[in-house]
Design a protein around this motif. Structure first.
Motif, PDB file in Angstrom:
ATOM      1  N   LEU A 167       0.853  -1.180   0.000  1.00 34.47           N
ATOM      2  CA  LEU A 167       0.000   0.000   0.000  1.00 34.47           C
ATOM      3  C   LEU A 167       0.893   1.236   0.000  1.00 34.47           C
ATOM      4  O   LEU A 167       1.735   1.395   0.883  1.00 34.47           O
ATOM      5  N   VAL A 168       0.730   2.091  -1.000  1.00 40.06           N
ATOM      6  CA  VAL A 168       1.566   3.281  -1.144  1.00 40.06           C
ATOM      7  C   VAL A 168       0.709   4.525  -0.913  1.00 40.06           C
ATOM      8  O   VAL A 168      -0.246   4.760  -1.669  1.00 40.06           O
ATOM      9  N   PRO A 169       1.007   5.331   0.104  1.00 34.43           N
ATOM     10  CA  PRO A 169       0.197   6.523   0.373  1.00 34.43           C
ATOM     11  C   PRO A 169       0.451   7.607  -0.665  1.00 34.43           C
ATOM     12  O   PRO A 169       1.554   7.747  -1.178  1.00 34.43           O
ATOM     13  N   SER A 170      -0.590   8.388  -0.971  1.00 32.11           N
ATOM     14  CA  SER A 170      -0.453   9.470  -1.939  1.00 32.11           C
ATOM     15  C   SER A 170      -1.161  10.719  -1.434  1.00 32.11           C
ATOM     16  O   SER A 170      -2.309  10.653  -0.986  1.00 32.11           O
ATOM     17  N   PHE A 171      -0.483  11.848  -1.542  1.00 34.05           N
ATOM     18  CA  PHE A 171      -1.070  13.147  -1.208  1.00 34.05           C
ATOM     19  C   PHE A 171      -1.930  13.660  -2.352  1.00 34.05           C
ATOM     20  O   PHE A 171      -2.978  14.266  -2.137  1.00 34.05           O
ATOM     21  N   PHE A 172      -1.504  13.431  -3.594  1.00 38.99           N
ATOM     22  CA  PHE A 172      -2.176  14.032  -4.745  1.00 38.99           C
ATOM     23  C   PHE A 172      -3.310  13.187  -5.306  1.00 38.99           C
ATOM     24  O   PHE A 172      -4.076  13.670  -6.134  1.00 38.99           O
ATOM     25  N   LEU A 173      -3.429  11.942  -4.890  1.00 41.95           N
ATOM     26  CA  LEU A 173      -4.557  11.119  -5.312  1.00 41.95           C
ATOM     27  C   LEU A 173      -5.793  11.559  -4.548  1.00 41.95           C
ATOM     28  O   LEU A 173      -5.776  11.643  -3.312  1.00 41.95           O
ATOM     29  N   HIS A 174      -6.877  11.830  -5.287  1.00 43.63           N
ATOM     30  CA  HIS A 174      -8.053  12.381  -4.623  1.00 43.63           C
ATOM     31  C   HIS A 174      -9.272  11.476  -4.736  1.00 43.63           C
ATOM     32  O   HIS A 174     -10.233  11.653  -4.006  1.00 43.63           O
ATOM     33  N   ASP A 175      -9.246  10.523  -5.641  1.00 37.66           N
ATOM     34  CA  ASP A 175     -10.433   9.706  -5.842  1.00 37.66           C
ATOM     35  C   ASP A 175     -10.228   8.326  -5.229  1.00 37.66           C
ATOM     36  O   ASP A 175      -9.895   8.210  -4.071  1.00 37.66           O
ATOM     37  N   HIS A 176     -10.418   7.286  -6.028  1.00 31.35           N
ATOM     38  CA  HIS A 176     -10.288   5.912  -5.560  1.00 31.35           C
ATOM     39  C   HIS A 176      -8.831   5.465  -5.584  1.00 31.35           C
ATOM     40  O   HIS A 176      -8.016   6.013  -6.325  1.00 31.35           O
ATOM     41  N   PRO A 177      -8.474   4.440  -4.787  1.00 28.48           N
ATOM     42  CA  PRO A 177      -7.135   3.850  -4.894  1.00 28.48           C
ATOM     43  C   PRO A 177      -6.875   3.344  -6.311  1.00 28.48           C
ATOM     44  O   PRO A 177      -7.807   3.022  -7.058  1.00 28.48           O
ATOM     45  N   ILE A 178      -5.589   3.276  -6.688  1.00 25.23           N
ATOM     46  CA  ILE A 178      -5.197   2.883  -8.047  1.00 25.23           C
ATOM     47  C   ILE A 178      -4.151   1.772  -7.976  1.00 25.23           C
ATOM     48  O   ILE A 178      -3.187   1.864  -7.206  1.00 25.23           O
ATOM     49  N   ALA A 179      -4.328   0.758  -8.809  1.00 20.47           N
ATOM     50  CA  ALA A 179      -3.349  -0.318  -8.948  1.00 20.47           C
ATOM     51  C   ALA A 179      -2.667  -0.199 -10.302  1.00 20.47           C
ATOM     52  O   ALA A 179      -3.140   0.498 -11.206  1.00 20.47           O
ATOM     53  N   LEU A 180      -1.545  -0.890 -10.471  1.00 18.12           N
ATOM     54  CA  LEU A 180      -0.899  -0.961 -11.772  1.00 18.12           C
ATOM     55  C   LEU A 180      -1.793  -1.735 -12.742  1.00 18.12           C
ATOM     56  O   LEU A 180      -2.545  -2.626 -12.345  1.00 18.12           O
ATOM     57  N   ALA A 181      -1.713  -1.370 -14.001  1.00 21.81           N
ATOM     58  CA  ALA A 181      -2.561  -2.024 -15.002  1.00 21.81           C
ATOM     59  C   ALA A 181      -2.084  -3.442 -15.323  1.00 21.81           C
ATOM     60  O   ALA A 181      -2.893  -4.315 -15.626  1.00 21.81           O
ATOM     61  N   ASP A 182      -0.766  -3.682 -15.253  1.00 26.84           N
ATOM     62  CA  ASP A 182      -0.191  -4.981 -15.590  1.00 26.84           C
ATOM     63  C   ASP A 182      -0.178  -5.872 -14.343  1.00 26.84           C
ATOM     64  O   ASP A 182       0.587  -5.615 -13.406  1.00 26.84           O
ATOM     65  N   PRO A 183      -0.986  -6.921 -14.302  1.00 23.53           N
ATOM     66  CA  PRO A 183      -1.058  -7.753 -13.098  1.00 23.53           C
ATOM     67  C   PRO A 183       0.198  -8.573 -12.843  1.00 23.53           C
ATOM     68  O   PRO A 183       0.354  -9.144 -11.762  1.00 23.53           O
TER      69      PRO A 183
END
Length: 335
Positions: A212-228
């Motif tokens: 889990l990587v915290p983000s200050f600038f992310l404002h909406d939903h959590p985001i994962a990498l596209a490549d599984p």
């Protein structure tokens, strides 16, 4: 909807990064330059002026083309260690520039496929041509120096506070408690973490764990990498402090003129942000989640705005819904 599937081993290998990732913050802050949430409006005005003064307009156009605020941007822009932990900014940019040609071709190709008219210069990046990559490295460094570096202390303070809160939650309730507290858009339904997402995806961890990587600038939903197949990472928005007015840049114009800053002066920055956020009808909890304030604070500000004739409030079932009045909309748009 994003579905992240955990095994027992994955739950044991759940990790919380110690700090924000400078490359994720770069990409996510670019999204705020494209279409800012109210919390970042003053930062966007200041950063836009700083980039213009530095002659970095072309850098911004390059970066926002490579990292659009849409359902996909290339994973190579947000590299991490094999264990998912964030690198420093210099190491991160070096890793971006050392991306293999096969991966560049695949990810740039996927990006271009979603554009109605992809620019011809994307072919240079897809081919990994040294001149194009050198240009990207320079743009990333210049943008970071103007947009992120001056605010490193504020970002670090909010991330540290959020991480400490989550660490205390783990000590009291166990590691899985963190999965149940990633915001209103994420729900932990063992053994699956569900995240509101613009596309339907399934990420099976298969014993690799999740960072889990915290983000200050992310404002909406959590985001994962596209490549599984990449080391599993989920970037999530931290709980931030008071509404951000960086420096003393509140008088800078932003596109349509001074209406935005005048509204801050008239109502105060937090209530102005509440009013701007009601471009669509929202519940109290959705408003609080959008502005990263407590539900009681969101309710209090909405009540004050309602008494001033700027907001309408109605109860529908168990929810309280807020929307702007015509007068409130006129104030937001400076008309």
């Amino acid at each position: 909807m994003l579905h992240i599937h955990f095994t027992a081993d994955d739950r044991a290998r759940l990790r919380l990064a110690e700090r924000a990732d400078p490359l994720w913050e770069t990409v996510l802050s670019l999204h705020q330059m494209i279409r800012p949430d109210p919390f970042f409006a003053a930062w966007r005005r200041r950063t836009g002026a700083g980039l213009a003064a530095a002659g970095a307009g072309a850098d911004l156009r390059l970066l926002t083309t490579l990292a659009p605020r849409s359902s996909y941007f290339p994973d190579f822009l947000t590299p991490s260690d094999d264990d998912g932990h964030p690198p420093d900014v210099g190491t991160g940019i070096d890793r971006v520039l050392s991306t293999g040609k096969g991966r560049l071709r695949t990810e740039i190709g996927r990006l271009a496929s979603g554009m109605p008219r992809p620019p011809a210069w994307l072919d240079d990046f897809a081919a990994g041509r040294p001149r194009a990559l050198h240009r990207l490295g320079d743009a990333l460094r210049r943008y970071h120096a103007v947009a992120l570096a001056p605010h490193a202390d504020r970002v670090a303070a909010d991330v540290r506070r959020d991480r400490n809160d989550r660490a205390r939650r783990v000590l009291r309730h166990g590691g899985e408690a963190v999965l149940g507290a990633l915001g209103a858009s994420a729900r932990w339904r063992p053994p699956v973490l569900e995240v509101d997402y613009p596309t339907t995806q399934h990420l099976r961890l298969d014993g690799r764990g999740l960072t889990l990587v915290p983000s200050f600038f992310l404002h909406d939903h959590p985001i994962a990498l596209a490549d599984p197949s990449l080391p599993p990472v989920l970037t999530f928005p931290v709980s931030r402090g008071p509404l951000w007015i960086p420096g003393h840049a509140r008088r800078e114009e932003d596109g349509g003129g001074r209406a935005g800053t005048a509204l801050d002066d008239l109502l105060g920055p937090t209530r102005a942000a509440v009013l701007r956020s009601l471009d669509t009808r929202r519940t109290t909890s959705a408003l609080a989640d959008r502005l990263r304030v407590s539900p009681s604070a969101a309710s209090r500000h909405a009540t004050t705005l309602r008494r001033a004739g700027l907001v309408d409030t109605e109860r529908r079932g168990g929810a309280v819904l807020h929307s702007r009045t015509a007068l409130g909309t006129a104030l937001v748009h400076g008309t």
